[in-house]
Design a protein around this motif. Sequence first.
Motif, short mmCIF file in Angstrom:
data_model
loop_
_atom_site.label_atom_id
_atom_site.label_comp_id
_atom_site.label_asym_id
_atom_site.label_seq_id
_atom_site.Cartn_x
_atom_site.Cartn_y
_atom_site.Cartn_z
N ALA A 47 117.34 43.73 -76.48
CA ALA A 47 117.22 42.32 -76.48
C ALA A 47 118.21 41.94 -75.41
O ALA A 47 117.94 41.02 -74.51
CB ALA A 47 117.77 41.95 -77.87
N TYR A 48 119.34 42.68 -75.26
CA TYR A 48 120.42 42.25 -74.47
C TYR A 48 119.89 42.42 -73.05
O TYR A 48 120.15 41.76 -72.11
CB TYR A 48 121.75 42.97 -74.65
N ALA A 49 119.30 43.76 -72.68
CA ALA A 49 118.91 44.06 -71.46
C ALA A 49 117.78 42.97 -70.97
O ALA A 49 117.68 42.57 -69.83
CB ALA A 49 118.40 45.42 -71.35
N MET A 50 116.97 42.58 -71.59
CA MET A 50 115.80 42.00 -71.29
C MET A 50 116.10 40.53 -71.08
O MET A 50 115.21 39.58 -70.43
CB MET A 50 114.52 42.09 -72.32
N HIS A 51 117.10 39.82 -71.45
CA HIS A 51 117.71 38.42 -71.48
C HIS A 51 118.15 38.36 -70.16
O HIS A 51 118.29 37.02 -69.72
CB HIS A 51 118.46 38.04 -72.75
N PHE A 52 118.49 39.23 -69.31
CA PHE A 52 119.18 38.97 -68.02
C PHE A 52 118.02 38.31 -66.99
O PHE A 52 116.86 39.01 -66.94
CB PHE A 52 119.72 40.01 -67.39
N PRO A 53 118.38 37.19 -66.35
CA PRO A 53 117.46 36.81 -65.16
C PRO A 53 117.24 37.94 -64.04
O PRO A 53 118.32 38.59 -63.66
CB PRO A 53 118.00 35.56 -64.49
N ILE A 54 115.96 38.02 -63.51
CA ILE A 54 115.93 39.01 -62.54
C ILE A 54 116.15 38.33 -61.11
O ILE A 54 115.38 37.17 -60.79
CB ILE A 54 114.51 39.68 -62.48
N CYS A 55 116.89 38.87 -60.09
CA CYS A 55 116.96 38.02 -58.75
C CYS A 55 116.80 38.83 -57.45
O CYS A 55 116.52 38.53 -56.54
CB CYS A 55 118.42 37.60 -58.75
N ARG A 56 116.22 40.18 -58.02
CA ARG A 56 116.14 41.12 -56.82
C ARG A 56 114.58 41.14 -57.00
O ARG A 56 113.86 41.36 -57.96
CB ARG A 56 116.85 42.32 -56.87
N PRO A 57 113.93 42.16 -55.90
CA PRO A 57 112.50 42.69 -56.14
C PRO A 57 112.31 43.30 -57.35
O PRO A 57 113.35 44.23 -57.66
CB PRO A 57 112.34 43.42 -54.84
N ARG A 58 111.22 42.97 -58.21
CA ARG A 58 111.09 43.64 -59.34
C ARG A 58 110.26 45.10 -59.40
O ARG A 58 109.55 45.48 -59.98
CB ARG A 58 109.96 42.60 -60.11
N LYS A 59 111.22 46.03 -58.58
CA LYS A 59 110.78 47.47 -58.38
C LYS A 59 111.76 48.22 -59.13
O LYS A 59 113.17 48.15 -58.70
CB LYS A 59 110.76 47.71 -56.81
N ILE A 60 111.38 48.98 -59.82
CA ILE A 60 112.34 50.00 -60.73
C ILE A 60 112.20 51.30 -60.38
O ILE A 60 111.00 51.94 -60.41
CB ILE A 60 111.93 49.86 -62.39
N PRO A 61 113.11 51.88 -59.78
CA PRO A 61 113.10 53.34 -59.34
C PRO A 61 113.05 54.39 -60.34
O PRO A 61 114.01 55.08 -60.45
CB PRO A 61 114.08 53.34 -58.41
N HIS A 62 112.00 54.53 -61.13
CA HIS A 62 111.99 55.24 -62.38
C HIS A 62 110.53 55.36 -62.54
O HIS A 62 109.48 54.66 -62.26
CB HIS A 62 112.74 54.59 -63.33
N PHE A 63 109.99 56.30 -63.48
CA PHE A 63 108.66 56.40 -64.06
C PHE A 63 108.57 55.83 -65.41
O PHE A 63 107.52 55.88 -65.78
CB PHE A 63 108.43 58.03 -64.07
N LEU A 64 109.54 55.08 -65.99
CA LEU A 64 109.57 54.48 -67.25
C LEU A 64 110.40 53.38 -66.99
O LEU A 64 111.48 53.35 -66.31
CB LEU A 64 109.67 55.24 -68.26
N CYS A 65 110.27 52.34 -67.87
CA CYS A 65 111.39 51.40 -67.98
C CYS A 65 112.83 51.67 -68.69
O CYS A 65 112.52 52.07 -69.88
CB CYS A 65 110.57 49.81 -68.54
N GLU A 66 113.63 51.72 -68.12
CA GLU A 66 114.71 52.24 -68.61
C GLU A 66 115.99 51.07 -68.43
O GLU A 66 115.92 50.47 -67.37
CB GLU A 66 115.28 53.21 -67.99
N GLY A 67 116.59 50.83 -69.49
CA GLY A 67 117.72 49.71 -69.63
C GLY A 67 118.55 49.57 -68.40
O GLY A 67 118.66 48.57 -67.60
N MET A 68 119.38 50.76 -68.05
CA MET A 68 120.20 50.55 -66.84
C MET A 68 119.55 50.33 -65.67
O MET A 68 120.13 49.67 -64.46
CB MET A 68 121.07 51.80 -66.84
N ALA A 69 118.34 50.99 -65.53
CA ALA A 69 117.78 51.05 -64.08
C ALA A 69 117.17 49.32 -64.02
O ALA A 69 117.11 48.91 -62.83
CB ALA A 69 116.37 51.67 -64.12
#
Length: 321
Positions: free
Chosen positions: A164-186
Motif C-alpha cells: 500500500a505504501y509503495a503503490m501510493h507514490f505518484p510516478i513521474c518517470r517513464p513507467r519502465k521497471i528494470p525487472h522481470f516482476l513488479c518489485e517494491g524498490m524497483a
Amino acid sequence: MVTHEIDNETVTTDFILLGLWPEFSHLVILICIILLVYFAAVMGNTVLILLIWLDARLHSPMYFLLSQLSLIDLALISTSVPKMVTNFFSGKRTISHIGCGTQIFFSLTLGIAECLLLTLMSYDRYIAICNPLRYSVIMSHTICTQMVIGSWVGGAVTSLVHTAYAMHFPICRPRKIPHFLCEGMALLKLTCEDISAYVKSVVVSSFLVVLIPLSLILTSYTLIFLTVLRMNSPEGRNKALTTCSSHLCVVSLYFGPAILVYMRPGSSKTPRLNQSLFMFNAILTPMLNPLIYSLRNKDVIAAMKNVIISRCPQGKMKICT
C-alpha cells in the motif's frame, strides 16, 4: 492497457516490465530453461504435497510444515514465471497498475511467510531432538495449524503495509521497471518524491523478518548439534544430522539471497544483481527445495515407493517395483 486522454496526451497507468536481462543475446534459451525449471518446481512440490497427504507415515508435524513450505514455493514461483514467459512470447511487456500491486503483495507475502515457516521448522526439529518426551504435547496438530496460520497472516499483514505504501507514490518517470516482476524498490525508483523514510522502514522490516528469524534458526541448530554430540547411538545421531542438514541447506538457499537483496547498502544495488538474486530466490529455490527434502529423506522415498506400488495393477507389480 488503460489510458486516459488529457490535453491531447495519452497517459497510461500500465507499467512496462523490461524483463530478465534484456541485453542477453540468447534470451530465448534462458526463458525456455526457466520454463523447464517452473514445470520441475510445480511437479516436485505437487508430488511432495500429495505424498505427505496420502501416506499415513508422513502425518507428523515435521511433514505437515514441509507440505506448507511446498505450497508456498508452488505459489511463489507462480507469481512471476507465468507472467514473465507470457510477456516474452507475446511481445507485450506491460502489466497493469492493479496487476503490479497484486504481484508485489503476493511475492512479499509468500517470501515473508516462507521465512517465518523455516524458523518454525527449525523449532520443530529443536523440540524433536532436544525435548523428545514432550514433542507430541508441544507440537500438537492445533499448535502446528496455529504456526502455519501465523506465518501466512504475518506475511500478508507486513506485505499489505509495504504494498500500500509503495503503490501510493505518484510516478513521474517513464513507467519502465528494470525487472522481470513488479518489485517494491524497483517501482519506487520511478517516483520523484523522497523515499528515504520508506527505505529505512524496509531496513527495519528486513531486520525483523530476516535477521531475527535467522538468529533463532542458528540458535536452535546450535542447541541441536550440542544435543546430537551427546547422543550414544550413531544411528540416531546420523538420522538427526540428515534431517537437520536438509533444512539447513534450504535455509541457506533462502536467507542468503534475501540478505543480499534487502540488507546491502544502496550504493551496491544494481538492477542486474538484484534480478539475479530474485531469480535465485523466486525461481530456483522453489525447484530445489523438494529435491533436497526428497532425495535426502528416507521416509519420503519410502512413501513414494509405497504410493507407486499401491497404484500399480497386480499384474504389473514386478514392473513397477
